[in-house]
Structure formats: C-alpha cells, structure tokens
Design a protein around this motif. Structure first.
Motif, PDB file in Angstrom:
ATOM      1  N   LYS A 396      29.269  13.221  12.258  1.00 54.53           N
ATOM      2  CA  LYS A 396      28.506  13.979  11.263  1.00 54.53           C
ATOM      3  C   LYS A 396      29.160  13.896   9.892  1.00 54.53           C
ATOM      4  CE  LYS A 396      26.701  18.524  10.087  1.00 54.53           C
ATOM      5  NZ  LYS A 396      26.699  19.961  10.356  1.00 54.53           N
ATOM      6  N   GLN A 397      30.478  13.964   9.865  1.00 49.78           N
ATOM      7  CA  GLN A 397      31.204  13.889   8.598  1.00 49.78           C
ATOM      8  C   GLN A 397      30.938  12.557   7.904  1.00 49.78           C
ATOM      9  OE1 GLN A 397      35.436  14.187   8.984  1.00 49.78           O
ATOM     10  NE2 GLN A 397      35.766  14.582   6.813  1.00 49.78           N
ATOM     11  N   ASN A 398      30.913  11.478   8.683  1.00 57.65           N
ATOM     12  CA  ASN A 398      30.645  10.174   8.093  1.00 57.65           C
ATOM     13  C   ASN A 398      29.211  10.053   7.617  1.00 57.65           C
ATOM     14  OD1 ASN A 398      33.074   8.272   8.307  1.00 57.65           O
ATOM     15  ND2 ASN A 398      33.048   9.233  10.318  1.00 57.65           N
ATOM     16  N   ARG A 399      28.286  10.675   8.346  1.00 53.47           N
ATOM     17  CA  ARG A 399      26.885  10.658   7.897  1.00 53.47           C
ATOM     18  C   ARG A 399      26.726  11.436   6.604  1.00 53.47           C
ATOM     19  NH1 ARG A 399      25.778  11.634  13.440  1.00 53.47           N
ATOM     20  NH2 ARG A 399      25.407  13.833  12.972  1.00 53.47           N
ATOM     21  N   GLN A 400      27.374  12.592   6.522  1.00 49.63           N
ATOM     22  CA  GLN A 400      27.250  13.426   5.333  1.00 49.63           C
ATOM     23  C   GLN A 400      27.929  12.785   4.130  1.00 49.63           C
ATOM     24  OE1 GLN A 400      28.855  17.177   6.650  1.00 49.63           O
ATOM     25  NE2 GLN A 400      26.842  17.959   7.227  1.00 49.63           N
ATOM     26  N   GLY A 401      28.940  11.954   4.396  1.00 45.19           N
ATOM     27  CA  GLY A 401      29.626  11.270   3.305  1.00 45.19           C
ATOM     28  C   GLY A 401      28.835  10.101   2.756  1.00 45.19           C
ATOM     29  N   GLY A 402      27.626   9.897   3.242  1.00 38.88           N
ATOM     30  CA  GLY A 402      26.786   8.820   2.741  1.00 38.88           C
ATOM     31  C   GLY A 402      27.121   7.488   3.365  1.00 38.88           C
ATOM     32  N   ASN A 403      27.923   7.517   4.416  1.00 40.54           N
ATOM     33  CA  ASN A 403      28.320   6.270   5.065  1.00 40.54           C
ATOM     34  C   ASN A 403      27.468   5.995   6.289  1.00 40.54           C
ATOM     35  OD1 ASN A 403      30.476   5.835   3.301  1.00 40.54           O
ATOM     36  ND2 ASN A 403      31.807   7.176   4.501  1.00 40.54           N
ATOM     37  N   SER A 404      26.986   4.794   6.406  1.00 40.64           N
ATOM     38  CA  SER A 404      26.438   4.316   7.668  1.00 40.64           C
ATOM     39  C   SER A 404      27.488   3.391   8.273  1.00 40.64           C
ATOM     40  CB  SER A 404      25.119   3.584   7.447  1.00 40.64           C
ATOM     41  OG  SER A 404      25.335   2.477   6.593  1.00 40.64           O
ATOM     42  N   ILE A 405      27.380   3.136   9.558  1.00 36.67           N
ATOM     43  CA  ILE A 405      28.419   2.397  10.252  1.00 36.67           C
ATOM     44  C   ILE A 405      27.871   1.071  10.750  1.00 36.67           C
ATOM     45  CG2 ILE A 405      30.040   2.438  12.192  1.00 36.67           C
ATOM     46  CD1 ILE A 405      29.903   5.472  12.078  1.00 36.67           C
ATOM     47  N   SER A 406      28.606  -0.007  10.483  1.00 38.72           N
ATOM     48  CA  SER A 406      28.299  -1.289  11.110  1.00 38.72           C
ATOM     49  C   SER A 406      29.519  -1.720  11.906  1.00 38.72           C
ATOM     50  CB  SER A 406      27.950  -2.345  10.039  1.00 38.72           C
ATOM     51  OG  SER A 406      29.054  -2.533   9.168  1.00 38.72           O
ATOM     52  N   HIS A 407      29.334  -2.676  12.779  1.00 39.39           N
ATOM     53  CA  HIS A 407      30.419  -3.131  13.628  1.00 39.39           C
ATOM     54  C   HIS A 407      30.658  -4.627  13.409  1.00 39.39           C
ATOM     55  CE1 HIS A 407      29.011   0.571  15.592  1.00 39.39           C
ATOM     56  NE2 HIS A 407      30.237   0.668  16.097  1.00 39.39           N
ATOM     57  N   TYR A 408      31.926  -5.021  13.482  1.00 36.68           N
ATOM     58  CA  TYR A 408      32.276  -6.425  13.311  1.00 36.68           C
ATOM     59  C   TYR A 408      33.253  -6.831  14.408  1.00 36.68           C
ATOM     60  CZ  TYR A 408      34.031 -10.785  11.354  1.00 36.68           C
ATOM     61  OH  TYR A 408      34.373 -12.103  11.184  1.00 36.68           O
ATOM     62  N   ARG A 409      32.950  -7.971  15.062  1.00 35.76           N
ATOM     63  CA  ARG A 409      33.814  -8.488  16.108  1.00 35.76           C
ATOM     64  C   ARG A 409      34.765  -9.524  15.511  1.00 35.76           C
ATOM     65  NH1 ARG A 409      33.402  -8.401  21.661  1.00 35.76           N
ATOM     66  NH2 ARG A 409      34.360 -10.146  22.807  1.00 35.76           N
ATOM     67  N   ILE A 410      36.045  -9.292  15.658  1.00 33.96           N
ATOM     68  CA  ILE A 410      37.059 -10.151  15.057  1.00 33.96           C
ATOM     69  C   ILE A 410      36.986 -11.558  15.663  1.00 33.96           C
ATOM     70  CG2 ILE A 410      39.543 -10.499  14.744  1.00 33.96           C
ATOM     71  CD1 ILE A 410      38.406  -8.196  13.102  1.00 33.96           C
ATOM     72  N   GLN A 411      36.919 -12.570  14.752  1.00 36.24           N
ATOM     73  CA  GLN A 411      36.867 -13.975  15.157  1.00 36.24           C
ATOM     74  C   GLN A 411      38.239 -14.625  14.960  1.00 36.24           C
ATOM     75  OE1 GLN A 411      33.846 -15.056  16.391  1.00 36.24           O
ATOM     76  NE2 GLN A 411      33.135 -12.939  16.007  1.00 36.24           N
ATOM     77  N   ARG A 412      38.412 -15.833  15.521  1.00 38.59           N
ATOM     78  CA  ARG A 412      39.658 -16.573  15.340  1.00 38.59           C
ATOM     79  C   ARG A 412      39.865 -16.868  13.853  1.00 38.59           C
ATOM     80  NH1 ARG A 412      42.720 -19.126  18.945  1.00 38.59           N
ATOM     81  NH2 ARG A 412      41.069 -18.931  20.530  1.00 38.59           N
ATOM     82  N   GLY A 413      41.041 -16.580  13.332  1.00 34.12           N
ATOM     83  CA  GLY A 413      41.366 -16.824  11.932  1.00 34.12           C
ATOM     84  C   GLY A 413      41.113 -15.632  11.030  1.00 34.12           C
ATOM     85  N   ASP A 414      40.454 -14.567  11.546  1.00 36.03           N
ATOM     86  CA  ASP A 414      40.186 -13.372  10.741  1.00 36.03           C
ATOM     87  C   ASP A 414      41.458 -12.575  10.498  1.00 36.03           C
ATOM     88  OD1 ASP A 414      36.864 -12.456  11.976  1.00 36.03           O
ATOM     89  OD2 ASP A 414      37.490 -13.675  10.248  1.00 36.03           O
ATOM     90  N   THR A 415      41.531 -11.984   9.324  1.00 37.13           N
ATOM     91  CA  THR A 415      42.561 -10.988   9.011  1.00 37.13           C
ATOM     92  C   THR A 415      41.872  -9.725   8.548  1.00 37.13           C
ATOM     93  OG1 THR A 415      42.752 -11.676   6.693  1.00 37.13           O
ATOM     94  CG2 THR A 415      44.197 -12.780   8.314  1.00 37.13           C
ATOM     95  N   LEU A 416      42.563  -8.607   8.631  1.00 36.77           N
ATOM     96  CA  LEU A 416      41.948  -7.347   8.208  1.00 36.77           C
ATOM     97  C   LEU A 416      41.650  -7.362   6.716  1.00 36.77           C
ATOM     98  CD1 LEU A 416      41.091  -4.712   9.590  1.00 36.77           C
ATOM     99  CD2 LEU A 416      43.224  -3.685   8.798  1.00 36.77           C
TER     100      LEU A 416
END
Length: 452
Positions: A396-416
């Motif tokens: 709820k806090q994230n929704r109220q902060g105007g944030n929607s959430i997406s997900h990402y699956r880390i691939q080979r060679g990815d860095t944060l």
C-alpha cells in the motif's frame, strides 16, 4: 370405628409406600454408554448416565491412573469398544465396589490433571458425567508457530487470521430439523476459509480446532494471542425456536461486554504480565490501576472500532451471496469476542433451524460461497487498513507513493548499476526496494523495479 381397627387398616398402605420409596431410593443409576473426544491439550471422557450420579475422582502414580468412583451405579456398556488412539488412556477397567457402587479405572500413559462435572440433557444427549484429562505439560498441544513470511515480501510478515469453528466434541451446537449439527457445518466452513486465506499472498490462517473436539471459550482467544493474530473470526450457525428466521449475521463486541472484560483483566493480577500482542503491543506489567484501566479502555475501543470495520466489510460481501438477517453489524457480549487487543468478529452463517438454510449449509457449494465472501470482506478491509510491518502495508505504501511495480529477471552480463540505468533509477533505490545488502545479483534472480 375404633382406633385399633383404624391402625391396622393404615399399616399396609404405609408399609407399601415405604417399600416403594426404598426401592426408588436404592435403584442404581445406569452408565449406558461412553465416548472419547481427544483434543490437542486434553481428552474428554463422557459417560452417559440414567440421571444425576454422585461421584468422586482421584489420581494415582506409579503407574499413572485415574480412578472414578460412582455411587449407587452399575455399568451397562462395554469400554473395550472405545477408540483410545490419540488419547493418554492405555486401557479402561471397571468393577463393582461396596456391593452397589461402580469403580472405573483409567490406565494412563502419563500423569494428567483431572477435572469432572455433570451436564444436563440437551437435544442430542441425556444426563452425562464428563471427565477431562488435561495435559498440563503441553506435549500434545499444537505449538503456536512463527507467522509465515511471504518469500517475495522482502521480509515483510503476513497478516495472521485465526479462524474459530464454534462448539465441537460433546457440544454439537444448534441442531437442524434434519439433524444437521452446527459443529460439523462450521468446522468444514472454517477449513475452507483457512485454505482461501492461506492461498492469498500476504496472509496466513490458523484454526483454533482442526477436529471434532471442544475448546473452552477463553482458550479460543488465548490461542489467538499465541498466534499473534491480527484478526479473530469465530464461525457459527444460528438457531431459533421457530423455523421462520433466516439469514447471515456478523457480530462485534458490545460496549457492555468491553466494560466487563476490562474489569476482569484489571481484577486478575496474572493478566498484568500478559503482553497484549495483536494490534496493541501493550504491556500492563508494572502499571497502576488507573493507568492500566486507561490503556485497556483505549485498546478495547480501538479493537471494537476495527472489529466493526472488518465486520461491515464482511457483511457487505455476505450480502452478495446470501440473505442477511440484519442490515448492519450487531454487537453482543460474546466471550470469544473479548480480546482487548485483537479485532474479533463472530459470523453466523445462517439458521440451521430454518429448513432451507439447513439444506444449504449442509452443501459444499453454499459453504464455499459463504467462505469466499468472508475472505473477500477480510481482504478488502486489510487492503485499506493493513497492519504495520506486513506485506500488505508495504504494498500500500508503494501504491500511495505513486509507484507501480515491474519485475526484471537478471540475465548473463547484467549488473545492478546497468539495470538501474536502463530503468532510470539508482542502485541504492533498487537495493532498498529489494532489501539487498549489496549490489551483487545472480543470473535468474528476479528483482522489483519501481516505475513512476
């Protein structure tokens, strides 16, 4: 008529009356049958008797035994047919005693604390002598477990809902005209509701009873406290002396019930050391009476208000699948609603005394509809007012902060840092959003991405 003749005429009627009284006075009470009800923390032995019976019980050690002496009684049943599995009883023996009495001996697996009392006849049974074998060690009691933490919640805890199926064991509850027993209906419905709650991310359900046995009313609320419940839901099915009334109801604690419970807590010094868990997080230990009373009143008021809120939400959903007995949440002094710190509601699923509702409640499809409506009502309430520290509160806090959430699956060679640049955010924000201790990621790992 002279006095001597009158006396002779009165002798036989008086003698006959005395003989009749003596016969009835000496007639033995029959022990007609017996039942065993194993529960997690106690086992209940019930002896069906032809009437009230004078009795005495005492324990013996080395080996552990419980002796039950019944005055002026005889046995008309066979204990060998009882299923003793799941109980602390190894064997039951019996024998006449003193010519007219009956002695029953329970050979036990371990020492127990005994308690006995008699019950008056009800819809299903006649006179009964009840003997409870209480497991004080708690070795057979289901331990309160640590609340489940949803794996994707970044450590945020679940909302804990304790579901209480009313009655059980020797207490059948209301019985419908076709013989439907309240205790059976509500246990099935409670299990269905628990499954629905456990299937919903962010929730964990616990049952006060999982089988056909009785739990004391106070012990039901004690179990809710052991489970650190955020909500207590007691499920029942109503009855009336006529078949006309019908419809589902929801109850919360009345102010009169709250006042009496506050007084009970203050009067019992043992309660002072109880940590009021649930929503309150309050301890009465070391508080003087005035301050403790104020704190309890505040906690009870907050609990009742929350109960009315969740009750209204549940009632609204029930109204979409069933007829309602009353349009609003009712309030009463039910013992199971008297937790000063845990929002508590009692749901009457319908009237088993009404032929149509009895038929409905006996069917799985109808119970599933009711359980689904209760779940939706609970979820709607907690989505709006989630307890602090829960996954629902975090979402709820994230929704109220105007944030929607997406997900990402880390691939080979990815860095944060590379993922952060692609999604127009920062490494620190991603670490905080996913509760990461450092910026290392692994191939195949799924992370949440806050998006404006």
């Amino acid at each position: 008529m002279n006095c001597a003749k009158l006396s002779k005429q009165l002798v036989w009627p008086i003698a006959l009356l005395l003989m009749t009284l003596a016969f009835h006075g000496s007639a033995a009470t029959q022990v007609e049958s017996a039942r065993i009800w194993p529960a997690p923390d106690h086992t209940r032995l019930v002896l069906d008797t032809g009437g009230q019976v004078e009795h005495n019980i005492f324990s013996l050690s080395g080996p552990a035994r419980l002796v039950i002496d019944l005055k002026n009684a005889n046995l008309k049943t066979d204990f060998s047919g009882l299923d003793l599995s799941g109980s602390p009883i190894k064997r039951i023996r019996s024998a006449p005693r003193n010519g007219t009495d009956l002695r029953v001996v329970l050979d036990l697996k371990a020492d127990i604390k005994p308690r006995s009392f008699q019950l008056e006849p009800n819809q299903q049974y006649g006179h009964r002598l009840v003997v409870d074998l209480i497991d004080e060690s708690g070795s057979r009691l289901e331990k309160a477990t640590t609340p489940t933490v949803t794996q994707d919640s970044s450590g945020k805890r679940d909302v804990i809902v304790v579901i209480d199926a009313g009655h059980g064991g020797e207490d059948p509850g209301a019985i419908g005209p076709r013989g439907t027993r309240e205790k059976d209906v509500v246990l099935k419905m409670a299990k269905t509701l628990a499954n629905l709650i456990n299937d919903r991310p962010g929730y964990t359900a616990k049952l006060t009873r999982t089988g056909d046995y009785y739990i004391g009313l106070r012990n039901r609320t004690i179990l809710a406290r052991k489970y650190n419940a955020d909500l207590f839901v007691s499920v029942h099915a109503d009855a009336f002396r006529t078949p006309q009334p019908k419809g589902a109801s929801v109850f919360a604690l009345s102010q009169r019930g709250a006042t009496s419970e506050t007084a009970r807590w203050l009067a019992n010094s043992e309660n002072r050391s109880d940590l009021i868990g649930g929503a309150g997080g309050l301890s009465l230990d070391g508080r003087d009476d005035m301050l403790a009373g104020v704190l309890l009143d505040l906690s009870m008021t907050a609990s009742i208000n929350a109960s009315l809120g969740v009750g209204s939400s549940v009632l609204g959903k029930l109204g979409g699948v069933a007829k309602l007995h009353k349009p609003g949440v009712e309030q009463a002094a039910f013992a199971v609603l008297k937790s000063p710190d845990i929002p508590s509601i009692l749901v009457e699923a319908g009237f088993v005394s009404n032929p149509q509702e009895e038929k409905n409640l006996a069917t799985e499809w109808y119970r599933n509809k009711l359980a689904g409506a209760i779940m939706k009502g609970i979820d709607d309430y907690f989505q709006k007012t989630p307890p602090p520290g829960t996954l629902l509160a975090w979402q709820k806090q994230n929704r109220q902060g105007g944030n929607s959430i997406s997900h990402y699956r880390i691939q080979r060679g990815d860095t944060l840092s590379g993922v952060a640049r692609k999604n127009q955010t920062t490494v620190s924000e991603l670490m905080q959003f996913n509760d990461l201790r450092d910026d290392r990621v692994m191939v195949g790992q799924t992370i949440r991405i806050p998006a404006s």
